[in-house]
Motif scaffolding. Structure first.
Motif, short mmCIF file in Angstrom:
data_model
loop_
_atom_site.label_atom_id
_atom_site.label_comp_id
_atom_site.label_asym_id
_atom_site.label_seq_id
_atom_site.Cartn_x
_atom_site.Cartn_y
_atom_site.Cartn_z
N ALA A 20 0.84 -1.20 0.00
CA ALA A 20 0.00 0.00 0.00
C ALA A 20 0.87 1.25 0.00
O ALA A 20 0.59 2.21 -0.73
CB ALA A 20 -0.93 -0.01 1.21
N HIS A 21 1.92 1.24 0.79
CA HIS A 21 2.84 2.38 0.84
C HIS A 21 3.51 2.59 -0.53
O HIS A 21 3.67 3.72 -0.99
CB HIS A 21 3.89 2.15 1.93
N ALA A 22 3.88 1.49 -1.16
CA ALA A 22 4.51 1.57 -2.48
C ALA A 22 3.54 2.16 -3.52
O ALA A 22 3.94 2.97 -4.36
CB ALA A 22 5.00 0.20 -2.93
N ARG A 23 2.28 1.77 -3.46
CA ARG A 23 1.28 2.31 -4.40
C ARG A 23 1.09 3.81 -4.18
O ARG A 23 0.95 4.57 -5.13
CB ARG A 23 -0.04 1.58 -4.23
N GLU A 24 1.04 4.22 -2.92
CA GLU A 24 0.82 5.63 -2.59
C GLU A 24 1.98 6.51 -3.03
O GLU A 24 1.78 7.61 -3.53
CB GLU A 24 0.61 5.80 -1.08
N THR A 25 3.19 6.03 -2.83
CA THR A 25 4.37 6.85 -3.11
C THR A 25 4.92 6.65 -4.51
O THR A 25 5.71 7.46 -4.98
CB THR A 25 5.48 6.54 -2.09
N GLY A 26 4.55 5.56 -5.15
CA GLY A 26 5.09 5.27 -6.48
C GLY A 26 6.47 4.64 -6.41
O GLY A 26 7.14 4.49 -7.42
#
Length: 139
Positions: A20-26
């Motif tokens: 989820a963090h990776a999706r939010e930050t790219g």
């Protein structure tokens, strides 16, 4: 002393959080980041939870593909055509500048030659004057 490995359910929750963090930050989700968030080492994660690692990598790859879809072949060709058109125009402009600079150089060369010819008759050669002066000083 080694750190105990968290239970599978806790690691799955951490994996979901990392994705989820990776999706939010790219930012790309990695097994290293999963291990860091879980508080264990990568080798421990690979050794004790290989299925979780494989699932995490598959989910991370899917997330990365969703974030940056590959352009279709036709849009890629259109981009190349636009780029070629832009480069052709830039090339044409550069050739035009080159033609202008060639003309300026030609004019300056002609003017320089004319000025040198006009001045040549009015300026005495300093080397002969210096030579004559040295001879007079010796006497």
């Amino acid at each position: 002393m080694t750190t105990p490995t968290p239970p599978q359910s806790q690691l799955q929750a951490v994996a979901a959080e990392v994705l989820a963090h990776a999706r939010e930050t790219g930012i790309r989700a990695t097994v290293t980041s999963l291990a860091q968030y879980a508080g264990i080492t990568r080798p421990t994660l690979y050794r004790n939870h290989p299925g979780l690692v494989q699932q995490f990598l598959a989910d991370a790859a899917q997330s990365a593909a969703e974030l940056s879809p590959r352009p279709s072949r036709s849009s890629s060709n259109d981009e190349l055509r636009e780029r070629n058109t832009r480069l052709r125009e830039e090339n044409r402009q550069l050739r035009l500048h080159l033609d202008h600079y060639e003309e300026h150089i030609r004019r300056l060369t002609i003017e320089n030659t004319r000025l040198q010819a006009a001045v040549a008759g009015h300026v005495s050669d300093l080397s002969t004057h210096r030579h004559q002066r040295m001879i007079n000083d010796i006497r």
